[in-house]
Design a protein around this motif. Structure first.
Motif, PDB file in Angstrom:
ATOM      1  N   LEU A 474      29.838-112.913 130.574  1.00 38.79           N
ATOM      2  CA  LEU A 474      30.916-113.271 131.225  1.00 38.79           C
ATOM      3  C   LEU A 474      31.127-114.724 130.824  1.00 38.79           C
ATOM      4  O   LEU A 474      30.141-115.590 130.708  1.00 38.79           O
ATOM      5  N   HIS A 475      32.380-115.175 130.317  1.00 39.17           N
ATOM      6  CA  HIS A 475      32.740-116.403 130.207  1.00 39.17           C
ATOM      7  C   HIS A 475      33.640-116.956 131.281  1.00 39.17           C
ATOM      8  O   HIS A 475      34.756-116.284 131.552  1.00 39.17           O
ATOM      9  N   VAL A 476      33.118-117.811 132.317  1.00 40.88           N
ATOM     10  CA  VAL A 476      33.979-118.126 133.358  1.00 40.88           C
ATOM     11  C   VAL A 476      33.987-119.451 133.721  1.00 40.88           C
ATOM     12  O   VAL A 476      33.360-120.273 133.073  1.00 40.88           O
ATOM     13  N   ARG A 477      34.955-119.820 134.629  1.00 43.21           N
ATOM     14  CA  ARG A 477      35.334-121.163 135.172  1.00 43.21           C
ATOM     15  C   ARG A 477      34.910-121.017 136.572  1.00 43.21           C
ATOM     16  O   ARG A 477      35.635-120.046 137.473  1.00 43.21           O
ATOM     17  N   VAL A 478      33.829-121.324 137.401  1.00 43.25           N
ATOM     18  CA  VAL A 478      33.468-121.546 138.799  1.00 43.25           C
ATOM     19  C   VAL A 478      33.398-122.608 139.268  1.00 43.25           C
ATOM     20  O   VAL A 478      33.177-123.862 138.598  1.00 43.25           O
ATOM     21  N   HIS A 479      33.365-122.858 140.563  1.00 38.32           N
ATOM     22  CA  HIS A 479      33.185-124.025 141.544  1.00 38.32           C
ATOM     23  C   HIS A 479      31.743-124.396 141.553  1.00 38.32           C
ATOM     24  O   HIS A 479      30.798-123.321 141.408  1.00 38.32           O
ATOM     25  N   PRO A 480      31.228-125.300 141.769  1.00 35.29           N
ATOM     26  CA  PRO A 480      29.826-125.919 141.697  1.00 35.29           C
ATOM     27  C   PRO A 480      28.737-124.762 142.763  1.00 35.29           C
ATOM     28  O   PRO A 480      27.609-124.657 142.141  1.00 35.29           O
ATOM     29  N   GLY A 481      29.178-124.519 143.933  1.00 40.12           N
ATOM     30  CA  GLY A 481      28.378-123.826 144.735  1.00 40.12           C
ATOM     31  C   GLY A 481      28.308-122.224 143.820  1.00 40.12           C
ATOM     32  O   GLY A 481      26.963-121.958 143.932  1.00 40.12           O
ATOM     33  N   LEU A 482      29.118-121.789 143.354  1.00 36.00           N
ATOM     34  CA  LEU A 482      28.811-120.487 142.771  1.00 36.00           C
ATOM     35  C   LEU A 482      28.005-120.662 141.392  1.00 36.00           C
ATOM     36  O   LEU A 482      27.053-120.024 141.115  1.00 36.00           O
ATOM     37  N   ALA A 483      28.420-121.671 140.707  1.00 40.67           N
ATOM     38  CA  ALA A 483      27.802-122.265 139.754  1.00 40.67           C
ATOM     39  C   ALA A 483      26.207-122.289 139.673  1.00 40.67           C
ATOM     40  O   ALA A 483      25.476-121.769 138.865  1.00 40.67           O
ATOM     41  N   SER A 484      25.618-122.558 140.821  1.00 44.35           N
ATOM     42  CA  SER A 484      24.185-122.721 140.940  1.00 44.35           C
ATOM     43  C   SER A 484      23.546-121.498 141.293  1.00 44.35           C
ATOM     44  O   SER A 484      22.336-121.290 140.911  1.00 44.35           O
ATOM     45  N   LEU A 485      24.421-120.404 141.671  1.00 45.72           N
ATOM     46  CA  LEU A 485      23.744-118.999 141.768  1.00 45.72           C
ATOM     47  C   LEU A 485      23.859-118.296 140.250  1.00 45.72           C
ATOM     48  O   LEU A 485      23.157-117.641 140.239  1.00 45.72           O
ATOM     49  N   LEU A 486      24.577-118.938 139.700  1.00 47.80           N
ATOM     50  CA  LEU A 486      24.855-118.143 138.377  1.00 47.80           C
ATOM     51  C   LEU A 486      23.846-118.924 137.319  1.00 47.80           C
ATOM     52  O   LEU A 486      23.461-118.206 136.287  1.00 47.80           O
ATOM     53  N   GLN A 487      23.514-120.031 137.663  1.00 51.60           N
ATOM     54  CA  GLN A 487      22.767-120.814 136.601  1.00 51.60           C
ATOM     55  C   GLN A 487      21.344-120.012 136.143  1.00 51.60           C
ATOM     56  O   GLN A 487      21.158-120.149 134.863  1.00 51.60           O
ATOM     57  N   PRO A 488      20.569-119.230 136.948  1.00 45.17           N
ATOM     58  CA  PRO A 488      19.682-118.543 136.358  1.00 45.17           C
ATOM     59  C   PRO A 488      19.995-117.493 135.046  1.00 45.17           C
ATOM     60  O   PRO A 488      19.296-117.358 134.218  1.00 45.17           O
ATOM     61  N   TYR A 489      21.130-117.326 135.093  1.00 45.49           N
ATOM     62  CA  TYR A 489      21.595-116.069 134.039  1.00 45.49           C
ATOM     63  C   TYR A 489      22.399-116.756 132.901  1.00 45.49           C
ATOM     64  O   TYR A 489      23.327-116.252 132.349  1.00 45.49           O
ATOM     65  N   ALA A 490      22.507-118.329 133.219  1.00 42.99           N
ATOM     66  CA  ALA A 490      23.492-118.833 132.240  1.00 42.99           C
ATOM     67  C   ALA A 490      23.120-119.252 130.872  1.00 42.99           C
ATOM     68  O   ALA A 490      21.705-119.337 130.789  1.00 42.99           O
ATOM     69  N   GLY A 491      23.872-119.313 130.240  1.00 46.07           N
ATOM     70  CA  GLY A 491      23.897-120.091 128.650  1.00 46.07           C
ATOM     71  C   GLY A 491      24.240-121.387 128.555  1.00 46.07           C
ATOM     72  O   GLY A 491      23.479-122.389 129.267  1.00 46.07           O
ATOM     73  N   THR A 492      25.316-121.706 127.958  1.00 45.41           N
ATOM     74  CA  THR A 492      25.894-122.900 127.876  1.00 45.41           C
ATOM     75  C   THR A 492      26.669-123.193 129.209  1.00 45.41           C
ATOM     76  O   THR A 492      27.597-122.335 129.711  1.00 45.41           O
ATOM     77  N   THR A 493      26.600-124.592 129.835  1.00 43.15           N
ATOM     78  CA  THR A 493      27.504-125.052 130.947  1.00 43.15           C
ATOM     79  C   THR A 493      28.059-126.200 130.418  1.00 43.15           C
ATOM     80  O   THR A 493      27.419-127.111 129.877  1.00 43.15           O
ATOM     81  N   GLN A 494      29.555-126.573 130.594  1.00 38.96           N
ATOM     82  CA  GLN A 494      30.230-127.367 130.499  1.00 38.96           C
ATOM     83  C   GLN A 494      31.243-127.866 131.526  1.00 38.96           C
ATOM     84  O   GLN A 494      31.817-127.087 132.125  1.00 38.96           O
ATOM     85  N   GLN A 495      31.634-128.983 131.462  1.00 39.26           N
ATOM     86  CA  GLN A 495      32.611-129.238 132.561  1.00 39.26           C
ATOM     87  C   GLN A 495      33.990-128.899 132.005  1.00 39.26           C
ATOM     88  O   GLN A 495      34.325-129.162 130.704  1.00 39.26           O
ATOM     89  N   ALA A 496      34.892-128.329 132.757  1.00 45.00           N
ATOM     90  CA  ALA A 496      36.139-127.664 132.418  1.00 45.00           C
ATOM     91  C   ALA A 496      37.215-129.013 132.246  1.00 45.00           C
ATOM     92  O   ALA A 496      37.077-129.995 132.751  1.00 45.00           O
TER      93      ALA A 496
END
Length: 496
Positions: A474-496
């Motif tokens: 998935l390529h997604v935009r999410v809020h910080p709370g959900l981003a913390s749950l997705l972090q273990p499965y993330a590749g690149t993270t950047q500010q939208a």
């Protein structure tokens, strides 16, 4: 028969020698004009007139219903003081007062309007016109006079003494309508508080009972031992009890506000955007909510049909969830007691991410509606909320009126909740203005994380999705709370 501004006031009956027709206010001959104008630049004849505004009567033509309705309806005469603006503005205000009176269950018999530079400080319309009003009350059989403005306690008392029937003002009328339409516990408490705040300075006695003291040295036997002394008059007792009741209501509203704040905080925590539907009363806000969400909220062609806010959750085309809240309608000169009492409810508007401001396109003066709503929004500190203007009831408005509104309100959408015209464009405009999640991520979620995928679709914005052998990319935009749950499965993270 509902009154129309196009006819109201253009045909005048006679009320003594001082009555003039509204159509005759356009000017005098140049020679007579100098003599006919006073220091305030009001025509003398105009200032002295108490003019009948026709077309406001709501008396029934079917006499078979009259006897039944007379048992439950008050028969009212409306009185307005025209101090500024055009004659049409004054007529529109009185027409709106007639609609308010009908909504409260009254039968409008007559509408009268006087031109003055300011309301009379004693009797609102002056002692001479008050005497003429008494004659109208006797001729029509009215039992109530409703004034188009907020009267001071002294004005109410003085006018009642002259006309010898009950006198109420616009504020009391609106409070009465709110009292009839409030259904929830919070709504009833808010209306009761507003009524008591209005009533407290206007409390007055009838006869000697309100001034009689509970005790006193000269009171004879009185209540016996322990009851003598300076005592407390009946009116003082009533005021004290009202203040105690108001304090209790404020505590109850504060407790209910806490529950409302908790729900709002929960939505904030899950980053669910909120959209508030606000606007003038009877502009079609509930109809729009039903069209957008299928909420099934009461829709009625009446003023203040909605007092208790309704919140419904819906989804954007890209899967993001957001809430839509139908709020209480506003009106010109909305009593400040109501604004204060309903402040906790109106905070739904102030805390929204987007304000859908609904305007009645079929109203004779929609621009003044817009100004009245924005004045209340300023009172509740909601002017900073992004606003989307929506002109509703396009099916009932003339093409010329809609063209004028498009010029006066650039960027406004023209819709009809009744016919469905423009509803898709409205949905698109709302979704386009919703706040977007702040963080952009590329994640690969295993197939056993279906719940997390659902949350991403509900609370975030999915830019792209692809199924691979070991999960979903998935390529997604999410809020910080959900981003913390997705972090273990993330590749690149950047500010939208």
């Amino acid at each position: 028969m509902n009154p129309t501004p196009s006819t109201a006031g253009r045909r005048a009956g006679s009320l003594g020698d001082s009555t003039i027709r509204l159509g005759e206010l356009d000017g005098l001959d140049s020679v007579d004009a100098v003599d006919a104008l006073d220091g305030e630049q009001f025509e003398r004849e105009e200032r002295q007139a108490l003019r009948r505004v026709v077309g406001l009567s709501t008396e029934l033509a079917d006499v078979t219903e009259v006897e039944y309705r007379q048992l439950r309806l008050e028969r009212v005469v409306l009185v307005g003081v025209w101090t500024e603006g055009s004659a049409e503005d004054a007529e529109n205000s009185l027409v709106e007062l007639a609609a308010l009176a009908e909504t409260a269950g009254s039968q409008v018999l007559e509408g009268l309007m006087q031109r003055r530079d300011r309301p009379d400080p004693s009797t609102y319309i002056g002692s001479g016109k008050a005497a003429e009003l008494r004659e109208v009350v006797l001729a029509t059989g009215a039992d109530t006079v409703i004034c188009d403005g907020e009267l001071s306690p002294a004005q109410l008392n003085a006018l009642e003494k002259v006309v010898k029937v009950k006198v109420i003002d616009r504020t009391a009328l609106i409070l009465d309508i709110f009292a009839q339409h409030a259904h929830t516990r919070e709504g009833r408490a808010q209306v009761s508080l507003a009524q008591m705040e209005y009533m407290l300075p206007r409390l007055r006695g009838w006869g000697e009972s309100m001034s009689r003291q509970a005790g006193g040295a000269g009171g004879g036997a009185g209540g016996g031992v322990g009851t003598r002394g300076p005592g407390e008059t009946k009116i003082e007792t009533d005021r004290r009890r009202i203040r105690e009741r108001m304090a209790k209501l404020r505590r109850e509203i504060k407790e209910m506000k806490t529950a409302r704040d908790t729900k709002r905080a929960s939505r904030r925590r899950n980053s669910v955007p909120s959209v508030a539907i606000a606007g003038y009363t009877n502009a079609g806000k509930s109809s729009l909510l039903n069209r957008l969400t299928g909420a099934g909220v009461l829709v009625e062609d009446a003023l203040f049909a909605t007092l208790d806010p309704t919140t419904r959750r819906t989804s954007a085309a890209d899967g993001r969830e957001y809430t839509l809240t139908d709020t209480v309608g506003f009106v010109r000169h909305l009593p400040h007691q109501l604004v204060e009492a309903f402040r906790s409810t109106l905070e739904e508007v102030a805390d929204a991410d987007l304000l859908v401001h609904v305007v009645d396109g079929s109203d004779p003066d929609p621009i003044s509606q817009v100004n009245a709503v924005r004045a209340v929004l300023a009172d509740i500190d909601a002017v900073s909320v992004p606003e989307l203007l929506v002109v509703n009831k396009a099916d009932a408005a003339s093409p010329e009126a809609l063209m004028q509104l498009r010029q006066a309100l650039p960027g406004a959408l023209v819709v009809s909740a009744h016919s469905g015209l423009g509803m898709e464009a409205l949905r698109d405009a709302i979704e386009e203005r919703l706040p977007r999640p702040a963080l952009e991520l590329h994640v690969r979620l295993p197939y056993d994380q279906g719940g997390l995928v659902s949350r991403v679709h509900a609370e975030g914005e999915v830019l792209s999705s692809r199924h691979v052998a070991d999960g979903t990319e998935l390529h997604v935009r999410v809020h910080p709370g959900l981003a913390s749950l997705l972090q273990p499965y993330a590749g690149t993270t950047q500010q939208a």
